[in-house]
Every structure is written in structure tokens, then in C-alpha cells.
Write an enzyme that holds these catalytic residues in place. Structure first.
Site, mmCIF file in Angstrom:
data_model
loop_
_atom_site.group_PDB
_atom_site.id
_atom_site.type_symbol
_atom_site.label_atom_id
_atom_site.label_comp_id
_atom_site.label_asym_id
_atom_site.label_seq_id
_atom_site.Cartn_x
_atom_site.Cartn_y
_atom_site.Cartn_z
ATOM 1 N N ASN A 10 39.253 -9.045 -13.492
ATOM 2 C CA ASN A 10 40.305 -8.159 -13.988
ATOM 3 C C ASN A 10 41.646 -8.780 -13.605
ATOM 4 O O ASN A 10 42.034 -8.753 -12.450
ATOM 5 C CB ASN A 10 40.141 -6.773 -13.339
ATOM 6 C CG ASN A 10 41.285 -5.834 -13.666
ATOM 7 O OD1 ASN A 10 42.074 -6.097 -14.583
ATOM 8 N ND2 ASN A 10 41.383 -4.743 -12.928
ATOM 9 N N LYS A 12 44.573 -7.836 -14.437
ATOM 10 C CA LYS A 12 45.654 -6.837 -14.358
ATOM 11 C C LYS A 12 46.878 -7.343 -15.133
ATOM 12 O O LYS A 12 46.708 -8.019 -16.144
ATOM 13 C CB LYS A 12 45.972 -6.522 -12.897
ATOM 14 C CG LYS A 12 44.702 -6.236 -12.087
ATOM 15 C CD LYS A 12 44.950 -5.679 -10.742
ATOM 16 C CE LYS A 12 43.630 -5.508 -10.021
ATOM 17 N NZ LYS A 12 43.744 -4.835 -8.757
ATOM 18 N N HIS A 96 39.934 2.488 -14.325
ATOM 19 C CA HIS A 96 40.288 1.740 -13.115
ATOM 20 C C HIS A 96 41.185 2.621 -12.235
ATOM 21 O O HIS A 96 41.995 3.393 -12.750
ATOM 22 C CB HIS A 96 41.021 0.445 -13.499
ATOM 23 C CG HIS A 96 41.191 -0.476 -12.343
ATOM 24 N ND1 HIS A 96 42.195 -0.319 -11.422
ATOM 25 C CD2 HIS A 96 40.467 -1.553 -11.936
ATOM 26 C CE1 HIS A 96 42.091 -1.268 -10.500
ATOM 27 N NE2 HIS A 96 41.042 -2.032 -10.786
ATOM 28 N N GLU A 98 43.784 2.039 -10.684
ATOM 29 C CA GLU A 98 45.229 1.894 -10.925
ATOM 30 C C GLU A 98 45.649 2.699 -12.159
ATOM 31 O O GLU A 98 46.765 3.219 -12.225
ATOM 32 C CB GLU A 98 45.592 0.407 -11.068
ATOM 33 C CG GLU A 98 45.560 -0.286 -9.704
ATOM 34 C CD GLU A 98 45.262 -1.768 -9.751
ATOM 35 O OE1 GLU A 98 45.365 -2.387 -10.820
ATOM 36 O OE2 GLU A 98 44.900 -2.313 -8.690
ATOM 37 N N GLU A 168 34.181 1.022 -7.062
ATOM 38 C CA GLU A 168 35.350 0.388 -6.470
ATOM 39 C C GLU A 168 36.044 1.356 -5.516
ATOM 40 O O GLU A 168 36.877 2.166 -5.954
ATOM 41 C CB GLU A 168 36.343 -0.006 -7.567
ATOM 42 C CG GLU A 168 35.795 -0.994 -8.561
ATOM 43 C CD GLU A 168 36.916 -1.882 -9.117
ATOM 44 O OE1 GLU A 168 36.806 -3.088 -8.988
ATOM 45 O OE2 GLU A 168 37.901 -1.337 -9.643
ATOM 46 N N GLY A 174 42.535 -4.713 -3.605
ATOM 47 C CA GLY A 174 43.781 -5.444 -3.350
ATOM 48 C C GLY A 174 44.251 -5.384 -1.907
ATOM 49 O O GLY A 174 45.400 -5.714 -1.615
ATOM 50 N N SER A 214 38.328 -6.367 -3.186
ATOM 51 C CA SER A 214 38.570 -7.547 -2.335
ATOM 52 C C SER A 214 37.370 -8.498 -2.264
ATOM 53 O O SER A 214 37.082 -9.052 -1.201
ATOM 54 C CB SER A 214 38.988 -7.107 -0.928
ATOM 55 O OG SER A 214 40.201 -6.388 -0.989
HETATM 56 C C1 PEP Z 1 40.099 -4.522 -9.059
HETATM 57 O O1 PEP Z 1 41.257 -4.395 -9.377
HETATM 58 O O2 PEP Z 1 39.211 -4.075 -9.802
HETATM 59 C C2 PEP Z 1 39.782 -5.183 -7.804
HETATM 60 C C3 PEP Z 1 38.588 -5.062 -7.340
HETATM 61 O O3 PEP Z 1 40.822 -5.884 -7.210
HETATM 62 P P1 PEP Z 1 40.697 -6.835 -5.920
HETATM 63 O O4 PEP Z 1 39.518 -7.731 -6.117
HETATM 64 O O5 PEP Z 1 41.992 -7.593 -5.887
HETATM 65 O O6 PEP Z 1 40.530 -5.940 -4.729
#
Ligand code: PEP
Length: 250
Positions: A10, A12, A96, A98, A168, A174, A214
Site C-alpha cells: 500500500n 498510500k 483502511h 487511515e 491491521e 506506521g 510495520s
Molecule cells: C498499512 O498502511 O496498511 C500499513 C500496514 O502500513 P505500515 O506497514 O507502514 O505499518
């Protein structure tokens, strides 16, 4: 039940078209011999078409980061599932955290988007997961249950079997602080139990559940060793083609 591992990146709101093309040219080479997993990149809308053309003859599939549920009309800025399909999109991330946090996404809008995606033959990657506060308040299971049951309400078994779920935990996105493989596995087992309640054991054991939060090359092997973790949704570490390919190859 064998579930083919799926690793999705992803991006973003990152990468211009030029940057996106250089990236996928590199990634293509790094992963050209990998056939035992599904590889998906989810660029921003502006780069979808160009990336789609670049990966057309590769083992990398195209994903979008969102979709709108209406078919067409006066919905300024929105993009429909049919429009995504037309340019070769196969997967779409829906719900998601976000989007939930910054753009008022709710389980209700997730549900409408999932249905629109499925109607157009796209595979939704539906994100669910608790915040840090909800975990501290021991609300994790309630939140997951509500997001799963309301976000994926009124789907037939046939429709449900076509989607992918991404667990998630918001506190891991992040932040550099991933869930331990044990924490992730525990949540995935719970999600499978809920799916068995909604449908049956067969459906529960067929659905792919990705972990996201992460994920880096050094943790992916341990995560993937867990029976109920079927892949990863990767944010930050997917922005670098070498790092992402190391995750894909785990
Ligand atoms: C995400 O945005 O779906 C995500 C898992 O981000 P990150 O790997 O940066 O934590």
C-alpha cells in the site's frame, strides 16, 4: 486448505508516475521467478494506469487504495469500481484505518464499497483492526467483530469467498511497532472463528487473512510461519522495491 500467500504493498499518497514506473521496473526484475505467492502493488490513483501498463505481462497485480460505491454521477473526486476495472485493477483496499480516521469511513460505507467492488469482479482487501486505546480497554475482540460483521454484512457465501481480510491493528501501522506473531495469530484465529459463525468452517478456512502493521523483511518469516497468517499488507516497507521484494521472498 491451502491458501496462496498474498503480499500487497500500500503506497498510500506516495510516488509520482515517474517514480512509480522506475519502482515497478525494478520490482519486476527482483520477483520475476516468484510464482508461489500473489504480489500486489497499490499505487495512488494517478499512477494506476501507467503502473498497470508496466506490469501487464508480469506476475505483479494491480490494486487500488479505495473505491466509491456509486456507479456514476455527481460525486466529485470519486472513482467507481467499473473505472478501476477498466484500467486493469484487480484488487482494492477497503476500510483502511487511515480512511476510517481521516475520511470518515464507517462500517456502513465499507459495506457499500465491498459490494460495489465484488459486483465488478474486483477483490476487496478489507481492513479491520483495533486502536491502541481499544486494545488497552480490552475491546479488541468487540471492535473486530463489529467491523467484520457490519462491514461485511449481507454478502452471500460465494461473495465472501472472493474477498481478502487484512488484520491491521491501528497501533502497529506506521509506528515501527508490529504486533508479535503470537498477537497477530490470536487475532486471526478469532477472525476465522467469527467467519465460521457467519458462514461455516469451510468458508472460514478458505479466506485469506493478511497481517498489516510495520511489516519489515526481518519479521515476515516469523509472521508467515503462523498457521493463520496468509500474507501481509505492507505500507512503509513497500515503498522501496528491494525491501518489498525481500518481504515477498520471505
Ligand atoms: C498499512 O498502511 O496498511 C500499513 C500496514 O502500513 P505500515 O506497514 O507502514 O505499518
Amino acid at each position: 486448505m491451502t491458501r496462496k500467500p498474498l503480499i500487497a504493498g500500500n503506497w498510500k499518497m506516495n510516488k509520482t508516475i515517474g517514480e512509480a514506473i522506475s519502482y515497478v521496473k525494478e520490482l519486476r526484475e527482483f520477483v520475476e521467478d516468484i510464482h508461489n505467492r500473489e504480489i500486489v502493488v497499490c499505487p495512488p490513483f494517478t499512477a494506476l494506469s501507467a503502473v498497470g501498463a508496466e506490469i501487464k505481462t508480469s506476475n505483479i497485480a494491480l490494486g487500488a487504495q479505495d473505491v466509491y460505491w456509486e456507479k456514476k454521477g455527481s460525486f466529485t473526486s470519486a472513482v467507481s469500481a467499473e473505472m478501476l476495472k477498466e484500467i486493469g485493477v484487480k484488487y482494492v483496499i477497503i476500510g483502511h484505518s487511515e480512511r476510517r480516521q481521516f475520511f470518515d469511513e464507517t462500517n456502513e460505507t465499507v459495506n457499500k464499497k465491498v459490494k460495489a467492488a465484488l459486483e465488478n469482479g474486483l477483490t476487496p482487501i478489507v481492513c479491520i483492526g483495533e486502536s491502541e486505546e481499544e486494545r488497552e480497554d480490552e475491546e479488541t475482540e468487540n471492535v473486530i467483530e463489529e467491523q467484520l460483521k457490519n462491514g461485511l454484512m449481507d454478502l452471500t457465501k460465494e461473495q465472501f469467498l472472493r474477498l481478502v481480510i487484512a488484520y491491521e491493528p491501528v497501533w502497529a501501522i506506521g509506528t515501527g511497532k508490529n504486533a508479535t506473531p503470537e498477537e497477530a495469530e490470536e487475532a486471526h484465529i478469532f477472525i476465522r472463528k467469527l467467519i465460521a459463525e457467519m458462514f461455516d468452517e469451510e468458508t472460514a478456512s478458505s479466506i485469506r487473512i493478511l497481517y498489516g502493521g510495520s511489516v519489515k523483511p526481518d519479521i515476515i518469516k516469523e509472521l508467515m510461519a503462523k498457521e493463520n497468517i496468509d500474507g501481509a499488507l505492507v505500507g512503509g516497507a513497500s515503498l522501496d522495491a528491494r525491501q518489498f521484494s525481500d518481504i515477498i521472498k520471505f
